[in-house]
Design a protein around this motif. Structure first.
Motif, PDB file in Angstrom:
ATOM      1  N   SER A 150       0.877  -1.155   0.132  1.00  0.00           N
ATOM      2  CA  SER A 150       0.137   0.026   0.097  1.00  0.00           C
ATOM      3  C   SER A 150       0.789   1.231   0.020  1.00  0.00           C
ATOM      4  N   GLY A 192      -5.831  -3.634  -7.562  1.00  0.00           N
ATOM      5  CA  GLY A 192      -5.226  -2.876  -6.636  1.00  0.00           C
ATOM      6  C   GLY A 192      -4.386  -1.733  -6.848  1.00  0.00           C
ATOM      7  N   ASP A 214      -3.068  -0.116  -3.475  1.00  0.00           N
ATOM      8  CA  ASP A 214      -4.309  -0.242  -2.432  1.00  0.00           C
ATOM      9  C   ASP A 214      -4.398  -1.645  -2.029  1.00  0.00           C
ATOM     10  N   ASP A 215      -3.466  -2.300  -1.001  1.00  0.00           N
ATOM     11  CA  ASP A 215      -3.353  -3.566  -0.821  1.00  0.00           C
ATOM     12  C   ASP A 215      -3.312  -4.512  -1.927  1.00  0.00           C
ATOM     13  N   VAL A 216      -2.280  -4.170  -2.750  1.00  0.00           N
ATOM     14  CA  VAL A 216      -1.917  -4.984  -3.737  1.00  0.00           C
ATOM     15  C   VAL A 216      -1.346  -6.070  -3.196  1.00  0.00           C
TER      16      VAL A 216
END
Length: 387
Positions: A150, A192, A214-216
């Motif tokens: 993130s 993400g 984003d929270d990959v």
């Protein structure tokens, strides 16, 4: 002490120069203004082996070093085609994976990097931290066997052309409780991971992006080297090649601008008199710029030679000096060329004003001239750190 290229390096230089001239600056500008990429040039350079000159032969590369890749960067730029992704994909990503990747990561990525069918871009810079990895806000945390990334990145080149991006993040060190850098190979289509294009006043077929992570979710094998201990050395291993090849691209751009201007001034005659280049007010600034470009080239190949010899600390000093010198020389050369051409210098047709934005950016990125001066003051002059 030998200032001559080897026969093989001369052949590489001449062949790359011929390829670059076949495409030329008009092609480069046309692609940029159409919002397209230099795909044809990239693929042909890959097919001919020029993109993989620094990659080991066992993975389809040429088995050379950063010296050979610097030659490729310089000669394409000298032909009016300064390709930024040469710095990002073959110089940074291929070096990091070659030196610190797992066997599987090398097998998966290096052959494609060598033939140009794969591009991996690099993401370290952030809106708040810049390139200071001590302050990075992008964090990787464990979730079972996976990783979750993130954060935000900015000024990331070529994401729209690449299959993967090499992301620098921070992780918790369980033994010390401190954060330490780690590198992850992230697919550019990973859920993400989103991006937005930055509009810059630079004529270039290669785009810059903001990245949002984003929270990959990544599998364990996305971690470069398969260990957190590989993070810091992997990061540093890509910095010297980056500086050296950026400098080579700048020197080539300076050569291109001076050649364009000197050809014009040697033939341009006003009111039937002598060429304008016969006047010292025109010739001397161009000669001064040529001297500065040549001095930068000497430092570039000194740095590349030291790097290829495994003398990393010395290469760090020389590489930073080369980047500083080439950034200044390229900006001077392009500005001087525009001035020498007069009004013609501001036209697209004469092909020098189109480089003003790029060479100005070369005094800022990937590391600013001021930070290089800080580095030299501390490392060479033994001055106290000021920040």
């Amino acid at each position: 002490m030998n200032f001559d290229l080897t026969p093989e390096q001369e052949q590489l230089r001449d062949a790359v120069g011929a390829l670059g001239r076949r495409y030329g600056h008009d092609y480069f500008v046309a692609k940029a203004k159409a919002g397209e990429h230099t795909t044809e040039l990239w693929h042909e350079a890959g097919r001919l082996g020029y993109l993989g000159v620094n990659i080991p032969t066992e993975y389809g590369g040429g088995g050379g070093g950063i010296t050979e890749l610097a030659l490729v960067c310089e000669e394409l730029a000298a032909a009016g085609c300064p390709l930024l992704l040469l710095v990002v994909s073959p110089a940074i990503a291929a070096t990091v994976i070659t030196k610190h990747g797992t066997d599987e990561q090398r097998k998966q990525h290096l052959p494609g990097l060598a033939d140009g069918s794969r591009k991996i871009v690099f993401a370290i810079t952030e809106p708040e931290a810049g390139s200071n990895f001590h302050r990075l806000g992008t964090v990787a945390r464990r979730d079972g066997d996976d990783w979750l990334l993130s954060g935000r990145k900015c000024y990331i080149s070529g994401v729209d052309e690449a299959q993967h991006v090499l992301v620098v993040a921070r992780t918790d060190d369980a033994t010390t409780g401190k954060l330490k850098p780690a590198l992850f190979i992230v697919p550019t289509d990973a859920p993400g991971l989103t991006r937005s294009k930055l509009d810059l006043e630079i004529v270039s077929p290669e785009n810059q992006f903001l990245l949002y992570l984003d929270d990959v979710r990544l599998p364990a094998d996305a971690l470069v080297g398969g260990s957190l201990d590989a993070g810091l050395p992997a990061l540093f291993s890509g910095l010297n090649p980056e500086r050296i090849t950026v400098a080579a691209m700048g020197a080539g751009t300076g050569r291109y601008a001076i050649e364009r201007a000197s050809t014009y001034t040697a033939t341009r005659r006003v009111w039937g008199g002598r060429s304008i280049g016969s006047h010292q007010g025109v010739a001397h600034p161009l000669a001064h710029a040529a001297v500065q470009v040549e001095l930068a080239r000497l430092m570039i190949y000194k740095a590349a030679t030291r790097y290829d010899a495994g003398r990393d600390l010395e290469a760090g000093v020389s590489g930073n000096m080369a980047k500083y010198a080439a950034g200044e020389a390229a900006a001077l050369a392009v500005d001087t060329a525009v001035q020498a051409l007069g009004g013609a210098g501001m036209t697209t047709e004469y092909g020098v004003a189109t480089l003003l934005g790029a060479v100005r950016a070369g005094r800022i990125a990937p590391v600013s001239r001021e930070m290089i001066l800080n580095f030299v003051a501390q490392q060479v002059l033994n001055q106290e750190k000021s920040y």
